[in-house]
Structures are given as structure tokens and as C-alpha cells.
Design a protein around this motif. Structure first.
Motif, PDB file in Angstrom:
ATOM      1  N   MET A   1       0.841  -1.191   0.000  1.00 32.88           N
ATOM      2  CA  MET A   1       0.000   0.000   0.000  1.00 32.88           C
ATOM      3  C   MET A   1       0.880   1.247   0.000  1.00 32.88           C
ATOM      4  SD  MET A   1      -3.468   0.584   2.167  1.00 32.88           S
ATOM      5  CE  MET A   1      -2.799   0.701   3.795  1.00 32.88           C
ATOM      6  N   LYS A   2       0.523   2.225  -0.821  1.00 31.73           N
ATOM      7  CA  LYS A   2       1.356   3.417  -0.969  1.00 31.73           C
ATOM      8  C   LYS A   2       1.406   4.237   0.318  1.00 31.73           C
ATOM      9  CE  LYS A   2       2.346   7.263  -4.030  1.00 31.73           C
ATOM     10  NZ  LYS A   2       1.987   8.018  -5.239  1.00 31.73           N
ATOM     11  N   ILE A   3       0.309   4.270   1.068  1.00 33.22           N
ATOM     12  CA  ILE A   3       0.289   5.019   2.322  1.00 33.22           C
ATOM     13  C   ILE A   3       1.072   4.236   3.380  1.00 33.22           C
ATOM     14  CG2 ILE A   3      -1.205   5.761   4.233  1.00 33.22           C
ATOM     15  CD1 ILE A   3      -3.257   6.518   2.043  1.00 33.22           C
ATOM     16  N   LYS A   4       2.108   4.863   3.910  1.00 39.00           N
ATOM     17  CA  LYS A   4       2.976   4.209   4.883  1.00 39.00           C
ATOM     18  C   LYS A   4       2.848   4.782   6.286  1.00 39.00           C
ATOM     19  CE  LYS A   4       4.885   1.705   1.651  1.00 39.00           C
ATOM     20  NZ  LYS A   4       4.508   0.278   1.542  1.00 39.00           N
ATOM     21  N   ARG A   5       2.414   6.044   6.359  1.00 37.01           N
ATOM     22  CA  ARG A   5       2.381   6.728   7.657  1.00 37.01           C
ATOM     23  C   ARG A   5       1.147   7.621   7.716  1.00 37.01           C
ATOM     24  NH1 ARG A   5       6.449  10.877  10.085  1.00 37.01           N
ATOM     25  NH2 ARG A   5       6.887  10.030  12.149  1.00 37.01           N
ATOM     26  N   ALA A   6       0.415   7.536   8.822  1.00 35.77           N
ATOM     27  CA  ALA A   6      -0.833   8.305   8.958  1.00 35.77           C
ATOM     28  C   ALA A   6      -0.867   9.023  10.293  1.00 35.77           C
ATOM     29  CB  ALA A   6      -2.036   7.367   8.835  1.00 35.77           C
ATOM     30  N   LEU A   7      -1.453  10.218  10.277  1.00 36.92           N
ATOM     31  CA  LEU A   7      -1.687  10.965  11.512  1.00 36.92           C
ATOM     32  C   LEU A   7      -3.181  11.037  11.750  1.00 36.92           C
ATOM     33  CD1 LEU A   7       0.105  14.190  12.670  1.00 36.92           C
ATOM     34  CD2 LEU A   7      -2.323  13.837  13.077  1.00 36.92           C
ATOM     35  N   LEU A   8      -3.622  10.528  12.893  1.00 39.91           N
ATOM     36  CA  LEU A   8      -5.043  10.517  13.248  1.00 39.91           C
ATOM     37  C   LEU A   8      -5.246  11.368  14.491  1.00 39.91           C
ATOM     38  CD1 LEU A   8      -4.798   8.120  11.309  1.00 39.91           C
ATOM     39  CD2 LEU A   8      -6.205   6.765  12.859  1.00 39.91           C
ATOM     40  N   SER A   9      -6.066  12.415  14.395  1.00 42.01           N
ATOM     41  CA  SER A   9      -6.326  13.298  15.526  1.00 42.01           C
ATOM     42  C   SER A   9      -7.727  13.874  15.371  1.00 42.01           C
ATOM     43  CB  SER A   9      -5.284  14.425  15.571  1.00 42.01           C
ATOM     44  OG  SER A   9      -5.513  15.275  16.675  1.00 42.01           O
ATOM     45  N   VAL A  10      -8.691  13.273  16.071  1.00 48.20           N
ATOM     46  CA  VAL A  10     -10.090  13.630  15.836  1.00 48.20           C
ATOM     47  C   VAL A  10     -10.830  13.975  17.121  1.00 48.20           C
ATOM     48  CG1 VAL A  10     -10.268  12.294  13.703  1.00 48.20           C
ATOM     49  CG2 VAL A  10     -10.752  11.172  15.890  1.00 48.20           C
ATOM     50  N   SER A  11     -11.739  14.914  17.000  1.00 50.27           N
ATOM     51  CA  SER A  11     -12.656  15.232  18.097  1.00 50.27           C
ATOM     52  C   SER A  11     -13.809  14.229  18.103  1.00 50.27           C
ATOM     53  CB  SER A  11     -13.189  16.656  17.928  1.00 50.27           C
ATOM     54  OG  SER A  11     -14.146  16.938  18.917  1.00 50.27           O
ATOM     55  N   ASP A  12     -14.364  13.974  16.914  1.00 49.92           N
ATOM     56  CA  ASP A  12     -15.422  12.979  16.741  1.00 49.92           C
ATOM     57  C   ASP A  12     -14.756  11.621  16.510  1.00 49.92           C
ATOM     58  OD1 ASP A  12     -17.486  11.318  15.967  1.00 49.92           O
ATOM     59  OD2 ASP A  12     -18.277  12.660  14.422  1.00 49.92           O
ATOM     60  N   LYS A  13     -14.863  10.730  17.503  1.00 51.13           N
ATOM     61  CA  LYS A  13     -14.163   9.440  17.445  1.00 51.13           C
ATOM     62  C   LYS A  13     -14.924   8.374  16.650  1.00 51.13           C
ATOM     63  CE  LYS A  13     -11.035  10.900  20.486  1.00 51.13           C
ATOM     64  NZ  LYS A  13     -11.492  12.270  20.697  1.00 51.13           N
ATOM     65  N   THR A  14     -16.056   8.714  16.062  1.00 56.49           N
ATOM     66  CA  THR A  14     -16.848   7.745  15.295  1.00 56.49           C
ATOM     67  C   THR A  14     -15.985   7.027  14.257  1.00 56.49           C
ATOM     68  OG1 THR A  14     -18.806   9.159  15.506  1.00 56.49           O
ATOM     69  CG2 THR A  14     -18.877   7.429  13.840  1.00 56.49           C
ATOM     70  N   GLY A  15     -15.901   5.719  14.362  1.00 57.62           N
ATOM     71  CA  GLY A  15     -15.219   4.899  13.363  1.00 57.62           C
ATOM     72  C   GLY A  15     -13.706   4.970  13.358  1.00 57.62           C
ATOM     73  N   ILE A  16     -13.112   5.739  14.271  1.00 57.45           N
ATOM     74  CA  ILE A  16     -11.659   5.943  14.203  1.00 57.45           C
ATOM     75  C   ILE A  16     -10.882   4.683  14.569  1.00 57.45           C
ATOM     76  CG2 ILE A  16     -11.246   6.819  16.555  1.00 57.45           C
ATOM     77  CD1 ILE A  16      -9.725   8.150  13.228  1.00 57.45           C
ATOM     78  N   VAL A  17     -11.414   3.896  15.507  1.00 56.04           N
ATOM     79  CA  VAL A  17     -10.720   2.662  15.901  1.00 56.04           C
ATOM     80  C   VAL A  17     -10.722   1.664  14.751  1.00 56.04           C
ATOM     81  CG1 VAL A  17     -10.834   0.649  17.433  1.00 56.04           C
ATOM     82  CG2 VAL A  17     -11.085   2.948  18.375  1.00 56.04           C
TER      83      VAL A  17
END
Length: 201
Positions: A1-17
Motif C-alpha cells: 500500500m502506498k500510504i505508509k504513515r498516517a496521523l489521526l487526531s479527531v474530536s469525533d471518534k466515530t469509526g476511528i478505531v
């Protein structure tokens, strides 16, 4: 997969896990902050705290955490620009390919009965819009997602294609710029009303 690194920072946690699990299962390194990191970590998903990336702790009650070259350099670097890539290498910055951010709930805060101006101001997001706009500006290299409703489609596309196509990247960037524009307009309107009230006293 081309995406190797992601930053996740959300107020609304819906579906984030669920998104974090999908990314982790596909070999993506996840960086996160505060409550988002806690939710991901509690689900048993490997996650790197943003302070471990920046080498600097969150300060001022979390007002300053992602406003750092290790984050914004990683987002803004144009991958086809040799000078940008050289700068990343010189400063030991690893590119970020996916940013998933939604903003402090300003609208919901000011809609509460009896909310004070100080409470409203504390719910003005700074780092979030900066990351959203940086990612949207560099949409050819960075995928920006601002709404949980986009997660399922993102996972389906990545599972099938291993990447996000050019059209979708641009659509997500447009959505992101619209999101921050509406957010700032909402804050402006609130402060305008507050000033009017004060002048009428």
C-alpha cells in the motif's frame, strides 16, 4: 500500500478505531494525539504519540502539540521535489501520507445554554485547521480526510487499489478547505454577535 504513515487526531471518534485497525493491519504506522491516541491504544492497536515524533511535549493544556516542523514538514514536503526530500532527510523527518482530522466542536459548544465566551474560545481549534489546510494544499502527496463518513470508502479504495486516486484526493482536499472555511466563518459570526452584545450594554 502506498500510504505508509498516517496521523489521526479527531474530536469525533466515530469509526476511528476501525480505521486505525485497518491501517495498522496493512502496515501503516499511526501517529496520534490525546484522546484519539488513547482510544486507539486501548483497542490494542500500535500507535506512536505525537510528542515522541516531535521530541516536544504537549504544552499549554494541549494548545500546542502538532505545530512543529516534524509534523508540518512531513505533511508539506512535495515528494517530487528533490530539495524538499533533501530537507526531510537532513532534519530526520519521515513523510506523512494520510491525515485524518476533525475539529474541536465549536458549533456544539456555543449552542449549549449558558456557555461563556471563555468556554467558546477554548473550543477554537488551531492545530487541527493548520494540519487540514497543509494536507489539502499538498493533496497530490497527502490524503486528507475530515469526516468519518469518508472512512469506509477510503478503506475500500485502499484495499482494492492500494492507493487513493487523483480525483478522490482533490475531492477530499476541496472538502477539507470548505470545512475549515465554514469553521472560521462560524467563529467569526459568533465573535461578531458577542461584540454586538457588549456594545449594546
Amino acid at each position: 500500500m502506498k500510504i505508509k504513515r498516517a496521523l489521526l487526531s479527531v474530536s469525533d471518534k466515530t469509526g476511528i478505531v476501525e480505521l486505525a485497525k485497518f491501517l495498522s493491519d496493512n502496515g501503516v504506522e499511526i501517529i496520534s494525539t490525546g484522546g484519539t491516541m488513547k482510544a486507539i491504544k486501548e483497542a490494542g492497536i500500535p500507535v506512536t504519540y505525537v510528542s515522541d515524533v516531535t521530541g516536544f511535549p504537549e504544552i499549554m493544556d494541549g494548545r500546542v502539540k502538532t505545530l512543529n516542523p516534524k509534523i508540518h514538514g512531513a505533511i508539506l514536503a512535495v515528494r517530487s521535489n528533490p530539495e524538499h526530500m533533501k530537507a526531510l532527510a537532513e532534519h530526520d523527518i519521515t513523510p506523512i501520507d494520510l491525515v485524518v482530522v476533525n475539529l474541536y466542536p465549536f458549533r456544539e459548544t456555543v449552542a449549549k445554554p449558558g456557555v461563556t465566551e471563555a468556554e467558546a474560545i477554548e473550543n477554537i481549534d488551531i492545530g487541527g485547521p493548520a494540519m487540514v489546510r497543509a494536507s489539502a494544499k499538498n493533496f497530490k502527496d497527502v490524503v486528507i480526510v475530515t469526516y468519518p463518513s469518508r472512512y469506509e470508502g477510503l478503506m475500500e479504495m485502499l484495499a482494492k487499489e492500494g492507493d487513493v486516486d487523483a480525483r478522490t484526493r482533490k475531492e477530499l482536499a476541496l472538502e477539507a478547505f470548505t470545512h475549515t472555511a465554514e469553521y472560521d466563518a462560524m467563529i467569526s459570526e459568533y465573535l461578531k454577535k458577542q461584540l454586538k452584545k457588549q456594545l449594546e450594554k
